[in-house]
Structure formats: structure tokens, C-alpha cells
Design an enzyme around this catalytic site. Structure first.
Site, PDB file in Angstrom:
ATOM      1  N   LYS A   8       8.443  -7.458 -31.437  1.00 27.92           N
ATOM      2  CA  LYS A   8       8.924  -6.143 -30.979  1.00 27.92           C
ATOM      3  C   LYS A   8       9.457  -6.292 -29.558  1.00 27.92           C
ATOM      4  O   LYS A   8       8.868  -7.036 -28.762  1.00 27.92           O
ATOM      5  CB  LYS A   8       7.789  -5.108 -31.003  1.00 27.92           C
ATOM      6  CG  LYS A   8       8.218  -3.737 -30.463  1.00 27.92           C
ATOM      7  CD  LYS A   8       7.223  -2.636 -30.772  1.00 27.92           C
ATOM      8  CE  LYS A   8       6.047  -2.549 -29.860  1.00 27.92           C
ATOM      9  NZ  LYS A   8       6.363  -2.375 -28.425  1.00 27.92           N
ATOM     10  N   ASP A  67       4.413  -8.343 -29.540  1.00 29.45           N
ATOM     11  CA  ASP A  67       5.316  -7.839 -28.494  1.00 29.45           C
ATOM     12  C   ASP A  67       5.921  -8.973 -27.682  1.00 29.45           C
ATOM     13  O   ASP A  67       5.218  -9.925 -27.300  1.00 29.45           O
ATOM     14  CB  ASP A  67       4.529  -6.944 -27.523  1.00 29.45           C
ATOM     15  CG  ASP A  67       4.816  -5.465 -27.735  1.00 29.45           C
ATOM     16  OD1 ASP A  67       5.830  -5.129 -28.371  1.00 29.45           O
ATOM     17  OD2 ASP A  67       4.009  -4.649 -27.249  1.00 29.45           O
ATOM     18  N   GLU A  72       8.209   6.191 -28.662  1.00 27.09           N
ATOM     19  CA  GLU A  72       7.025   6.504 -27.853  1.00 27.09           C
ATOM     20  C   GLU A  72       7.311   7.699 -26.927  1.00 27.09           C
ATOM     21  O   GLU A  72       8.302   7.685 -26.180  1.00 27.09           O
ATOM     22  CB  GLU A  72       6.617   5.274 -27.021  1.00 27.09           C
ATOM     23  CG  GLU A  72       5.392   5.533 -26.160  1.00 27.09           C
ATOM     24  CD  GLU A  72       4.742   4.254 -25.616  1.00 27.09           C
ATOM     25  OE1 GLU A  72       5.160   3.138 -25.969  1.00 27.09           O
ATOM     26  OE2 GLU A  72       3.782   4.401 -24.825  1.00 27.09           O
TER      27      GLU A  72
HETATM   28  O1  KIV Z   1       2.028  -2.426 -26.304  1.00 26.18           O
HETATM   29  C1  KIV Z   1       1.747  -1.539 -27.114  1.00 26.18           C
HETATM   30  O2  KIV Z   1       0.586  -1.316 -27.488  1.00 26.18           O
HETATM   31  C2  KIV Z   1       2.843  -0.738 -27.653  1.00 26.18           C
HETATM   32  C3  KIV Z   1       2.473   0.489 -28.399  1.00 26.18           C
HETATM   33  C4  KIV Z   1       1.994   1.504 -27.449  1.00 26.18           C
HETATM   34  C5  KIV Z   1       3.568   0.962 -29.264  1.00 26.18           C
HETATM   35  O3  KIV Z   1       3.970  -1.049 -27.453  1.00 26.18           O
END
Ligand code: KIV
Length: 277
Positions: free
Chosen positions: A113, A83, A182
Site C-alpha cells: 500500500k 505499507d 481515510e
Molecule cells: O498505517 C496504517 O495503519 C494505515 C491505516 C490507518 C489505513 O494506513
């Protein structure tokens, strides 16, 4: 075999469901990988689950690199997505490319992401041009918690449902290879899934998505601060751990741990000499 962006594409084409879980450390990543899960997300949910923050806002690029690299060392076959944390890509395209690059070079991810739709498309395009695969994230995007005013399902009225469909098409056109949805109504998520050629990975978005993702600490009942509606407990790992900690505490206090078999030995003649000197 290592899962890649090509694996995800093929799985969508073949109508095979894609499984993803989060992980934040080497040992958990290894367990997830051994279970045959297709992808591991090093989510910025580590802010909640690992670091005890009330939200994901304070998570840094350094946090994501540190945990991403640990997960990458444990993930032999799963595709590792890291992320991009809050404010590592929103301010400029330049920031987005530089920080995505750090997550790949230092965090050893296979993809990044980021949250957002049409507004984030210049960032998605530039990261993809730098040869970094991108997963987009729409619906309840936790980095927007202050703008949303709480954790609420998204796309439940006409205007926001239409905006979601529009944003999904925009991120696909910008080059994202997958889309996380989500907390989106199941019928809407299924409609979006059928409209896109890239796979959708749902979390609280129904069974009509191409794949599913959960936070591993939620589905193992290890995180107990709150339980979102969509979470199913697949195992009571939290209770197993608590019982193990309690049994250890009991043994230590009774003096039954460590036992003979846990001890290292020393030759009696050396011990005698040590004590006599
Ligand atoms: O940070 C995370 O775990 C996420 C998921 C909930 C998709 O973005």
C-alpha cells in the site's frame, strides 16, 4: 481459503463487505486471521502503535519487512498488505519498484500500500507492471502530516473534494486493486465508492465504503495516546491486559506465583546426592 486480490474484486461485485485490520506481529496476525478477517494491513502505523513515535515518518523499509514477515507467518487466510513507508517510493519510480519488491520477497506480503493520488500514479503503474498488487491510500494520508499541518479530515471543501474524486479515478486507472479512504466525509466516500470498480476500504469514511479497516490496537482499546473520532472500542483488551499484569505483580510479590503445579521436579535421590556433594 486464502483471500486474494480476486476475492476482493468478487466481494465488491457481490456487494459483500470487506473486513480488514492492522497487525504487526505473528500472534496478533493469527488471532485476526482466526476471526475470519479478509485482509491484514501491516500498517506503518506500527511507528505510533508499536514503536512509540509521534507519527509514521521515521518508519523504515527494514521495520516493515521485519513486522511484515512476522504477520505473513501468522496469516493463513487473510490477504497481507504491507505499507510502503515514507520516502521508500516518493523520490523515484525505481525506488518504488525496488522497495515494493523487498516487501514482497523479504516481507512475504501479498500486496503493498502507498499513499497519494495522481502524483504517485507512475509509481503505482510501475509496481503493478512488476506483478505486485497495489492498494492506494487517499484522504488523510499520515505520511503527509507535515504538509497538512495536522491530522484533519480531508475533502470537506469543493476544491479538495473534487481533487479526491479525481485522484481516486487516477489510482484506479493506474492499476491499484483497492483504495483506502481515510477521514473523508461519508457522503463523498460513498460517491467515490459508486464511481469506482475497485473496492474502497474506509477508515473514518462512513459505511458506504466497500470495506472497513481499523488499527487493531485502537479497536481493542490497547492504544491510549489518543482516540480518533471514528474509532469504536470493540473490546477492552487494554484493561484485561493491565489487570493480568497487576494480578501477576501481586502474586509474585505475595510469593503465590509460581505454585507447585508450575514447578519442574527432580528425583529425591538425585537431589540428595547434589546437596551432599
Ligand atoms: O498505517 C496504517 O495503519 C494505515 C491505516 C490507518 C489505513 O494506513
Amino acid at each position: 481459503m486464502k483471500n486474494t486480490v480476486a476475492t476482493f474484486k468478487k466481494m465488491k461485485e457481490n456487494h459483500e463487505k470487506i473486513s480488514m485490520l492492522t497487525a504487526y506481529d505473528y500472534s496478533t496476525a493469527k488471532l485476526v486471521d482466526q476471526a475470519g478477517i479478509n485482509g491484514i494491513l501491516v500498517g506503518d502505523s506500527l511507528g505510533n502503535v508499536m514503536l512509540g513515535y509521534p507519527d509514521t515518518i521515521s518508519v523504515t523499509v527494514e521495520d516493515m519487512i521485519h513486522h511484515g514477515a512476522a504477520v505473513s507467518r501468522g496469516a493463513e487466510n487473510a490477504l497481507v498488505v504491507i505499507d510502503m513507508p515514507f520516502m521508500s517510493y516518493q523520490a523515484s519510480v525505481y525506488d518504488a519498484v525496488v522497495n515494493a519488491g523487498r516487501l514482497m520477497k523479504e516481507g512475504r506480503g501479498n500486496a503493498v500500500k502507498l499513499e497519494g493520488g495522481e502524483d504517485m500514479c507512475p509509481q503505482i503503474e510501475a509496481i503493478v507492471k512488476a506483478q505486485i498488487p497495489v492498494v492506494a491510500h487517499l484522504g488523510l494520508t499520515p505520511q503527509s502530516i507535515n504538509a497538512f499541518g495536522g491530522y484533519k479530515a480531508q475533502g470537506r471543501d469543493l476544491a479538495t473534494a473534487k481533487k479526491l474524486i479525481h485522484d481516486a479515478k487516477c489510482v484506479e486507472a493506474a492499476g491499484a486493486f483497492a483504495l483506502t479512504l481515510e477521514c473523508v466525509p461519508a457522503e463523498l466516500a460513498e460517491y467515490i465508492t459508486n464511481e469506482l470498480s475497485i473496492p474502497t476500504i474506509g477508515i473514518g469514511a462512513g459505511a458506504g465504503c466497500d470495506g472497513q479497516i481499523l488499527v487493531y490496537a485502537d479497536m481493542c482499546a490497547m492504544f491510549s495516546d489518543y482516540k480518533p473520532k471514528f474509532v469504536k472500542h470493540f473490546g477492552n483488551v487494554g484493561e484485561v491486559m493491565r489487570n493480568a499484569f497487576k494480578a501477576y505483580d501481586d502474586d509474585v510479590k505475595k510469593g503465590t506465583y509460581p505454585a507447585e503445579e508450575h514447578n519442574y521436579t527432580i528425583a529425591p535421590e538425585i537431589l540428595k546426592e547434589v546437596i551432599n556433594n
